[in-house]
Design an enzyme around this catalytic site. Sequence first.
Site, PDB file in Angstrom:
ATOM      1  N   ALA A 105      58.548 108.038  37.881  1.00  0.00           N
ATOM      2  CA  ALA A 105      59.266 108.397  39.107  1.00  0.00           C
ATOM      3  C   ALA A 105      60.567 109.062  38.661  1.00  0.00           C
ATOM      4  O   ALA A 105      61.020 108.848  37.528  1.00  0.00           O
ATOM      5  CB  ALA A 105      59.549 107.172  39.964  1.00  0.00           C
ATOM      6  N   PHE A 106      61.169 109.854  39.539  1.00  0.00           N
ATOM      7  CA  PHE A 106      62.324 110.652  39.091  1.00  0.00           C
ATOM      8  C   PHE A 106      63.507 109.787  38.689  1.00  0.00           C
ATOM      9  O   PHE A 106      64.411 110.261  38.009  1.00  0.00           O
ATOM     10  CB  PHE A 106      62.735 111.644  40.192  1.00  0.00           C
ATOM     11  CG  PHE A 106      63.593 111.055  41.258  1.00  0.00           C
ATOM     12  CD1 PHE A 106      63.044 110.455  42.372  1.00  0.00           C
ATOM     13  CD2 PHE A 106      64.983 111.081  41.144  1.00  0.00           C
ATOM     14  CE1 PHE A 106      63.846 109.888  43.351  1.00  0.00           C
ATOM     15  CE2 PHE A 106      65.793 110.528  42.123  1.00  0.00           C
ATOM     16  CZ  PHE A 106      65.222 109.927  43.234  1.00  0.00           C
ATOM     17  N   LYS A 107      63.517 108.525  39.074  1.00  0.00           N
ATOM     18  CA  LYS A 107      64.669 107.679  38.767  1.00  0.00           C
ATOM     19  C   LYS A 107      64.846 107.432  37.270  1.00  0.00           C
ATOM     20  O   LYS A 107      65.889 106.936  36.845  1.00  0.00           O
ATOM     21  CB  LYS A 107      64.560 106.355  39.515  1.00  0.00           C
ATOM     22  CG  LYS A 107      64.692 106.545  41.026  1.00  0.00           C
ATOM     23  CD  LYS A 107      64.698 105.222  41.762  1.00  0.00           C
ATOM     24  CE  LYS A 107      64.974 105.406  43.239  1.00  0.00           C
ATOM     25  NZ  LYS A 107      63.834 106.029  43.966  1.00  0.00           N
ATOM     26  N   ASP A 108      63.835 107.768  36.473  1.00  0.00           N
ATOM     27  CA  ASP A 108      63.938 107.573  35.024  1.00  0.00           C
ATOM     28  C   ASP A 108      65.166 108.260  34.413  1.00  0.00           C
ATOM     29  O   ASP A 108      65.840 107.683  33.562  1.00  0.00           O
ATOM     30  CB  ASP A 108      62.685 108.121  34.319  1.00  0.00           C
ATOM     31  CG  ASP A 108      61.526 107.124  34.341  1.00  0.00           C
ATOM     32  OD1 ASP A 108      61.794 105.904  34.312  1.00  0.00           O
ATOM     33  OD2 ASP A 108      60.359 107.558  34.369  1.00  0.00           O
ATOM     34  N   ALA A 111      68.444 106.465  35.285  1.00  0.00           N
ATOM     35  CA  ALA A 111      68.491 105.131  34.673  1.00  0.00           C
ATOM     36  C   ALA A 111      68.690 105.233  33.163  1.00  0.00           C
ATOM     37  O   ALA A 111      69.465 104.469  32.580  1.00  0.00           O
ATOM     38  CB  ALA A 111      67.213 104.363  34.996  1.00  0.00           C
TER      39      ALA A 111
END
Length: 430
Positions: A105-108, A111
């Site tokens: 997911a793009f949150k990688d 994070a």
Amino acid sequence: MKYFSLNNIAPKTTFKDAVIKGLAPDKGLYFPEHIQKLPQSFFESIDSKSDVEIAFHAIKEFVGSDIPQEILKSIIEDTLSFDFPVVTLDDHISTLELFHGPTMAFKDVGARFMARCLGYFNSENKNDVTVLVATSGDTGGAVANGFLGVKGVNVVILYPSGKVSDIQEKQLTTLGQNITALEVDGVFDDCQDMVKKAFLDTDLTSKMQLTSANSINVARWLPQMFYFLFAYKQLYKTHKNIVFSIPSGNFGNICAGIMAQQLGLPIKHFIASNNANNVVSEYLKTGTYKPKSSIQTISNAMDVGNPSNFIRIQELYGHNFETLTSNLSAYSFSDDETKEAMKSLYRNYNYIADPHGAVGYLGCKTYLENHPKAHTVFLETAHPTKFLDVVEEVIPTQIPLPKQILEVIDKPKVSIKISNYNDLKSVLLK
Ligand SMILES: *Cc1c(COP(=O)(O)O)cnc(C)c1O
């Protein structure tokens, strides 16, 4: 670079302090004091630069002297260890795939960048920092994976038992090392409430350094600017007037896109594509901003009733309604429309989108009705196998599981079950 609080009460602070605090002491979001445009030549020669170089130039002013440039470069190199391909579907629609990272997911990216910044800031500190996060699904996996093995940082993730997908649960509970997964007997709001309580518990905060890793943290928000630059690099030779459609929940990703525009990136227009949670599209129609409680949908990472980053977008457009509406459109789509969109993407382009990306695609289609010459790019924010139950119901094909998913799927789940705040506290103080 200094950061000020959008509530304007807390004193200005450094990048380092803003990352460690997350939220300003007056509960406002931190915002950079100024935005320095990149020279036009940077964009004219963007395809001669590597992704790491592009990212470095975009973010270096925001980090300032808090991280030496060589270290910042290596943090970026580590963060961006996968691809961000644009797939062009036809003359008017492309998609930017942001799901090739470890948790798909793009949150990688946010994070991983935040984890490495915090690891650097904490390297001289003898006491460990504890990152405490509540998750409804994607955030927990990205944060757990991003912080895995970072020295001096322990991560404690609270998730609602039985309320995340099997794959999401595996991504949270199989890592070990410095990651602890707490399985809460309750719903997401219970997890969130316990985290908030912990931050206010002086008995706890006097004994340990607690930090949050949600999307309001500047180190999670700002690296998302990179996506828009990477897409532009791949498209600018063939398409002018690029319009981005961003499937939005807390509006962090789209707000980072607007930051990239303020750096000088020639983006023609932004589309905030929403599911039934339509606070912003209603605001753009009526001029009245009315937060609501969130409605559950099949694109659940966007089930947000009061998007926390919208205030940053207001700031970026000078709190001027006309400037805002000339740069930003927002549309809201139902679950049925989203499923239809997934079907038509598959039928017309042989493209399998997840429900969030499909909402982004619908934003493109709606915009193109009145702007038939534009080239629109929707962000595909998660891999379709992360939402397998919905995707397999709608699309008549089996999707092979990617290696990132295969790696976790057979690992044993390790979690600690908790049911109230005292349980959480005793885990933290152990
Ligand atoms: C978090 C998330 C979003 C929403 O992003 P915001 O920055 O909160 O607007 C969209 N799609 C997926 C798959 C997500 O995980």
